[in-house]
Design an enzyme around this catalytic site. Structure first.
Site, PDB file in Angstrom:
ATOM      1  N   ILE A 146       0.544  -1.332   0.057  1.00  0.00           N
ATOM      2  CA  ILE A 146       0.105   0.139  -0.065  1.00  0.00           C
ATOM      3  C   ILE A 146       1.149   0.856   0.227  1.00  0.00           C
ATOM      4  CG2 ILE A 146      -1.343   1.281   1.470  1.00  0.00           C
ATOM      5  CD1 ILE A 146      -2.937  -1.327   2.052  1.00  0.00           C
ATOM      6  N   GLY A 224      -3.479   3.923   7.342  1.00  0.00           N
ATOM      7  CA  GLY A 224      -3.070   2.625   8.572  1.00  0.00           C
ATOM      8  C   GLY A 224      -3.915   1.632   9.329  1.00  0.00           C
ATOM      9  N   ARG A 225      -3.583   2.427  10.642  1.00  0.00           N
ATOM     10  CA  ARG A 225      -4.742   1.452  12.230  1.00  0.00           C
ATOM     11  C   ARG A 225      -4.763   2.827  13.005  1.00  0.00           C
ATOM     12  NH1 ARG A 225      -6.878  -1.477   8.812  1.00  0.00           N
ATOM     13  NH2 ARG A 225      -7.263  -3.832   8.549  1.00  0.00           N
ATOM     14  N   ASP A 249      -9.084   8.051   9.086  1.00  0.00           N
ATOM     15  CA  ASP A 249      -9.420   7.383   8.466  1.00  0.00           C
ATOM     16  C   ASP A 249     -10.003   5.961   9.779  1.00  0.00           C
ATOM     17  OD1 ASP A 249     -11.808   6.128   6.434  1.00  0.00           O
ATOM     18  OD2 ASP A 249     -10.001   5.167   5.604  1.00  0.00           O
ATOM     19  N   GLU A 254     -13.597   1.225  16.849  1.00  0.00           N
ATOM     20  CA  GLU A 254     -15.187   1.927  15.626  1.00  0.00           C
ATOM     21  C   GLU A 254     -15.968   1.171  15.844  1.00  0.00           C
ATOM     22  OE1 GLU A 254     -12.346   0.717  12.121  1.00  0.00           O
ATOM     23  OE2 GLU A 254     -11.639   2.474  11.887  1.00  0.00           O
ATOM     24  N   HIS A 273     -13.360   4.856   7.248  1.00  0.00           N
ATOM     25  CA  HIS A 273     -12.656   3.996   7.319  1.00  0.00           C
ATOM     26  C   HIS A 273     -13.310   4.018   6.456  1.00  0.00           C
ATOM     27  CE1 HIS A 273     -10.765   0.392   9.072  1.00  0.00           C
ATOM     28  NE2 HIS A 273     -10.244   0.283   8.193  1.00  0.00           N
ATOM     29  N   ILE A 274     -13.031   4.494   5.144  1.00  0.00           N
ATOM     30  CA  ILE A 274     -13.932   4.096   3.818  1.00  0.00           C
ATOM     31  C   ILE A 274     -12.218   4.382   2.500  1.00  0.00           C
ATOM     32  CG2 ILE A 274     -16.537   4.717   3.925  1.00  0.00           C
ATOM     33  CD1 ILE A 274     -14.050   7.167   3.361  1.00  0.00           C
TER      34      ILE A 274
END
Length: 310
Positions: A146, A224-225, A249, A254, A273-274
């Protein structure tokens, strides 16, 4: 490895069922929600296809688990992973999707979109010269698939792209890659800092107060996270203007709770988270390719290194 029975669990199970049936695979499948999985289902299945652990997951006896997402931290967080179980992850258009996500916000800032919208409402004609992407220095944390795709996209616009990784090994499309022990040399040069890092024991709360204190007036994007960021430290860094604005994001928990102060923060932009959604079509394509490799006894390119966590 012989795979005969496969359990598909999670929110996309109906869409996946429709597509998988069209593939006419020889294996037998069960499709259901994660919380509906029983111990009988776990004992029945040779393999699991899902975003994360199912109900009763600690009692599983799978030979192979395939994550529908790029991240596998939900599977590994217990710390009791069975070494006999092969773990793979979905690899598809995530890199391109994340690149377009990041690029959209970079251009919005450099082209002064918000300012011009404000001026329009005020019927104000005021020239503000846009900045070009080629004037920007971007530091990408994580130089894997990525991060590498993101670097290539940004590089095509003339962006100076630097990378930070555990090893510091050189990678294509990066002007320079340094190890995490040498990152401070780059941070002060950054216009943008973008994290694509996975969540591991080493990266949890990586972006902490000590890290934030080195940054000087950069934009921060986390795709990322969420748990890699110390949320309180990020807010403090924004207040101190070390971070100009944060585009977030991914979150440690979540969905983000309604009580979170982040919703109302003028310099934190929240997306749900998109940045790299998994489509059913791409998920099945990657799964089928991986299944073929697994049955042939080969090592899939998307095989997860359990010790590294990615």
């Amino acid at each position: 490895m012989n795979i005969h029975t496969i359990l598909v669990a999670g929110r996309m199970h109906k869409e996946l069922e429709e597509i998988i049936k069209q593939k006419q695979l020889s294996q037998t499948f069960r499709f259901m929600e994660e919380q509906d999985v029983t111990i009988e289902d776990l004992n029945w299945a040779d393999a699991l296809l899902s975003f994360g652990p199912t109900n009763c997951f600690e009692d599983h006896s799978f030979k192979w688990i395939h994550s529908l997402g790029a991240g596998v931290d939900r599977f590994l967080e217990s710390g009791n992973w069975k070494k006999s179980v092969m773990l793979t992850r979905t690899v598809c258009s995530f890199g391109q999707r994340i690149s377009e996500y990041c690029l959209s916000y970079m251009l919005a800032e450099l082209q002064h979109h918000a300012q011009f919208q404000h001026q329009q409402k005020q019927k104000q004609w005021k020239v503000i010269e846009p900045k070009q992407l080629s004037t920007q220095t971007v530091i990408i944390y994580g130089t894997g698939e990525i991060g590498g795709r993101l670097a290539a996209v940004l590089k095509s616009f003339g962006v100076r792209v630097m990378g930070v990784s555990k090893s510091g090994n050189e990678k294509p499309s990066f002007d320079q890659v340094v190890s995490i022990s040498k990152e401070k040399e780059l941070l002060k040069e950054a216009d943008w800092i973008i994290s694509t890092m996975p969540l591991t024991h080493e990266t949890k709360s990586y972006f902490d107060p000590k890290w934030m204190n080195v940054v000087e007036s950069a934009y921060f994007i986390n795709v990322g996270r969420g748990a890699t960021v110390d949320e309180n430290a990020l807010v403090e860094a924004i207040e101190q203007k070390r971070i100009r604005k944060a585009y977030i994001d991914v979150f440690e928990h979540e969905p983000l709770t309604k009580e979170s102060s982040w919703w109302d923060h003028s310099n934190i932009i929240i997306t749900p988270h998109i940045s790299a959604v998994t489509t059913p079509e791409e998920a099945v394509e990657c799964f089928v390719e991986t299944l073929q490799k697994v049955e042939q006894g080969g090592l899939p390119s998307n095989l997860v290194n359990i010790e590294r966590g990615y």
